[in-house]
Write a protein that holds these residues in place. Sequence first.
Motif, PDB file in Angstrom:
ATOM      1  N   TYR A  11       5.370  20.510 -39.691  1.00 42.47           N
ATOM      2  CA  TYR A  11       4.688  20.928 -38.474  1.00 42.47           C
ATOM      3  C   TYR A  11       5.666  20.923 -37.310  1.00 42.47           C
ATOM      4  N   LEU A  12       5.219  21.478 -36.201  1.00 41.52           N
ATOM      5  CA  LEU A  12       5.895  21.295 -34.927  1.00 41.52           C
ATOM      6  C   LEU A  12       4.920  20.573 -34.011  1.00 41.52           C
ATOM      7  N   VAL A  13       5.444  19.662 -33.194  1.00 44.50           N
ATOM      8  CA  VAL A  13       4.586  18.896 -32.293  1.00 44.50           C
ATOM      9  C   VAL A  13       5.115  18.991 -30.870  1.00 44.50           C
ATOM     10  N   SER A  14       4.186  19.093 -29.928  1.00 43.87           N
ATOM     11  CA  SER A  14       4.529  19.215 -28.512  1.00 43.87           C
ATOM     12  C   SER A  14       3.590  18.341 -27.696  1.00 43.87           C
ATOM     13  N   ALA A  15       4.153  17.365 -26.990  1.00 49.91           N
ATOM     14  CA  ALA A  15       3.340  16.514 -26.120  1.00 49.91           C
ATOM     15  C   ALA A  15       3.244  17.146 -24.736  1.00 49.91           C
ATOM     16  N   LEU A  16       2.353  16.623 -23.918  1.00 52.93           N
ATOM     17  CA  LEU A  16       2.244  17.083 -22.542  1.00 52.93           C
ATOM     18  C   LEU A  16       3.389  16.515 -21.715  1.00 52.93           C
ATOM     19  N   ASN A  17       3.716  17.190 -20.636  1.00 51.84           N
ATOM     20  CA  ASN A  17       4.819  16.718 -19.794  1.00 51.84           C
ATOM     21  C   ASN A  17       4.446  15.464 -19.021  1.00 51.84           C
ATOM     22  N   ALA A  18       3.143  15.191 -18.871  1.00 45.52           N
ATOM     23  CA  ALA A  18       2.682  14.012 -18.150  1.00 45.52           C
ATOM     24  C   ALA A  18       1.229  13.755 -18.529  1.00 45.52           C
ATOM     25  N   PRO A  19       0.769  12.506 -18.427  1.00 45.06           N
ATOM     26  CA  PRO A  19      -0.640  12.219 -18.712  1.00 45.06           C
ATOM     27  C   PRO A  19      -1.568  12.985 -17.776  1.00 45.06           C
ATOM     28  N   VAL A  20      -2.749  13.304 -18.285  1.00 44.36           N
ATOM     29  CA  VAL A  20      -3.782  13.983 -17.495  1.00 44.36           C
ATOM     30  C   VAL A  20      -4.974  13.036 -17.404  1.00 44.36           C
ATOM     31  N   ASN A  21      -5.258  12.565 -16.194  1.00 44.23           N
ATOM     32  CA  ASN A  21      -6.341  11.592 -15.983  1.00 44.23           C
ATOM     33  C   ASN A  21      -6.200  10.396 -16.911  1.00 44.23           C
ATOM     34  N   GLY A  22      -4.950   9.927 -17.071  1.00 50.91           N
ATOM     35  CA  GLY A  22      -4.690   8.747 -17.877  1.00 50.91           C
ATOM     36  C   GLY A  22      -4.589   8.983 -19.366  1.00 50.91           C
ATOM     37  N   ARG A  23      -4.711  10.222 -19.810  1.00 52.66           N
ATOM     38  CA  ARG A  23      -4.638  10.523 -21.238  1.00 52.66           C
ATOM     39  C   ARG A  23      -3.478  11.472 -21.516  1.00 52.66           C
ATOM     40  N   ASN A  24      -2.905  11.318 -22.691  1.00 45.66           N
ATOM     41  CA  ASN A  24      -1.907  12.274 -23.145  1.00 45.66           C
ATOM     42  C   ASN A  24      -2.435  12.945 -24.398  1.00 45.66           C
ATOM     43  N   ALA A  25      -1.805  14.019 -24.782  1.00 46.83           N
ATOM     44  CA  ALA A  25      -2.235  14.762 -25.967  1.00 46.83           C
ATOM     45  C   ALA A  25      -1.024  15.425 -26.595  1.00 46.83           C
ATOM     46  N   THR A  26      -1.136  15.702 -27.878  1.00 49.61           N
ATOM     47  CA  THR A  26      -0.066  16.371 -28.622  1.00 49.61           C
ATOM     48  C   THR A  26      -0.618  17.612 -29.300  1.00 49.61           C
ATOM     49  N   VAL A  27       0.057  18.721 -29.101  1.00 46.04           N
ATOM     50  CA  VAL A  27      -0.283  19.977 -29.760  1.00 46.04           C
ATOM     51  C   VAL A  27       0.468  20.045 -31.085  1.00 46.04           C
ATOM     52  N   MET A  28      -0.239  20.369 -32.145  1.00 51.62           N
ATOM     53  CA  MET A  28       0.380  20.489 -33.472  1.00 51.62           C
ATOM     54  C   MET A  28       0.323  21.938 -33.934  1.00 51.62           C
ATOM     55  N   LEU A  29       1.478  22.474 -34.317  1.00 51.64           N
ATOM     56  CA  LEU A  29       1.560  23.835 -34.856  1.00 51.64           C
ATOM     57  C   LEU A  29       1.856  23.770 -36.346  1.00 51.64           C
ATOM     58  N   ALA A  30       1.222  24.637 -37.097  1.00 50.36           N
ATOM     59  CA  ALA A  30       1.479  24.745 -38.528  1.00 50.36           C
ATOM     60  C   ALA A  30       2.060  26.122 -38.825  1.00 50.36           C
ATOM     61  N   PRO A  31       2.910  26.217 -39.858  1.00 49.07           N
ATOM     62  CA  PRO A  31       3.484  27.526 -40.188  1.00 49.07           C
ATOM     63  C   PRO A  31       2.432  28.487 -40.702  1.00 49.07           C
ATOM     64  N   THR A  32       2.560  29.727 -40.297  1.00 48.36           N
ATOM     65  CA  THR A  32       1.646  30.778 -40.740  1.00 48.36           C
ATOM     66  C   THR A  32       2.258  31.508 -41.933  1.00 48.36           C
ATOM     67  N   GLN A  33       1.449  31.791 -42.927  1.00 50.99           N
ATOM     68  CA  GLN A  33       1.950  32.509 -44.099  1.00 50.99           C
ATOM     69  C   GLN A  33       2.508  33.866 -43.678  1.00 50.99           C
ATOM     70  N   GLY A  34       3.724  34.145 -44.078  1.00 54.04           N
ATOM     71  CA  GLY A  34       4.376  35.383 -43.703  1.00 54.04           C
ATOM     72  C   GLY A  34       5.259  35.257 -42.477  1.00 54.04           C
ATOM     73  N   GLY A  35       5.236  34.065 -41.851  1.00 51.56           N
ATOM     74  CA  GLY A  35       6.107  33.845 -40.698  1.00 51.56           C
ATOM     75  C   GLY A  35       5.336  33.530 -39.441  1.00 51.56           C
ATOM     76  N   GLY A  36       5.976  32.804 -38.552  1.00 49.81           N
ATOM     77  CA  GLY A  36       5.337  32.439 -37.299  1.00 49.81           C
ATOM     78  C   GLY A  36       4.603  31.116 -37.399  1.00 49.81           C
ATOM     79  N   TRP A  37       3.870  30.793 -36.330  1.00 45.86           N
ATOM     80  CA  TRP A  37       3.172  29.517 -36.227  1.00 45.86           C
ATOM     81  C   TRP A  37       1.769  29.738 -35.656  1.00 45.86           C
ATOM     82  N   HIS A  38       0.862  28.806 -35.966  1.00 43.17           N
ATOM     83  CA  HIS A  38      -0.470  28.858 -35.374  1.00 43.17           C
ATOM     84  C   HIS A  38      -0.890  27.454 -34.955  1.00 43.17           C
ATOM     85  N   LEU A  39      -1.826  27.385 -34.029  1.00 45.62           N
ATOM     86  CA  LEU A  39      -2.316  26.101 -33.554  1.00 45.62           C
ATOM     87  C   LEU A  39      -3.160  25.447 -34.628  1.00 45.62           C
ATOM     88  N   ALA A  40      -2.766  24.236 -35.040  1.00 48.46           N
ATOM     89  CA  ALA A  40      -3.484  23.532 -36.094  1.00 48.46           C
ATOM     90  C   ALA A  40      -4.367  22.425 -35.544  1.00 48.46           C
TER      91      ALA A  40
END
Length: 289
Positions: free
Chosen positions: A133-162
Amino acid sequence: MHEARTSSKRSASRRSLVTTVLGLSATALLSVAGPARAAAPMDPLPADIPDYRAALDLVRSADVHNTVCRFLSVPVPQGDGVGTPQPIPDKADPCEGMPAFTVNDPLALNEITPGFVAGTSLPIPTEAVKLSYLVSALNAPVNGRNATVMLAPTQGGGWHLAAVREGDSDATFAGRATAGTLVFAEPQIRGWYQLKLTTVEPLNDQARQGLDGQSAVSLSDYQKLVKARYADKLPGSEYDTAGMSSGYGIVKNTEDASSSTPALVGGSSAAVALAGGAIALRRRRNTNG
């Protein structure tokens, strides 16, 4: 005298060629063994992450930004079990009233391979670990919370939000890779390790437990440990069909969820998983340590 000078020049030329070849070989070795990280300003795209430009475009897109806002708009459900789904507010502007934030550039989330776990692959870095996977965190907490975006590879190339997850531990650990080392996860126990050539070192408490308290083991010895733990948990096993082989507990069955009404499902440590057109929140293990 002319022949002597010519011979001397040829020898110097050979030495220069050998030095150049050795230098290029060392550079290539570091490139193969090194982590998937942002490169120098002249070459900002990591060579060892396929379709990285597409991944960058995705995490910077309005769709991903709005999905993160929807995730953060609902409090994390409390409790240890799966609770009643909580509808995510359907607002024209999901980010209305939220502080501004951006999503950081993606980092590689590497995991041990099934062949390595089964013992059918050699205990070498290129066969033991793969980019999952690819993972991307937020640049700063939002209202005291953080989050991580996870991308998974798409069949045939590219990435999609998982998925979008609570917290930033995945990205924090993935970011600890350095030149000449590789960071990878053992997802079943949420263990994170650093691989230096063929030496495995733990990065959190789960990994230390996974190495039986040892500060480092060889890749070969680590293979013996995971083979003993997961020989009966490979694809097709009961463990796999229960949806736990990835270690992330991402929702598999969303037949009862409306694709137009995303929902959050309980847990004090949670992830929004996008499956079947719906969004659901599932509890996961804490990775701090």
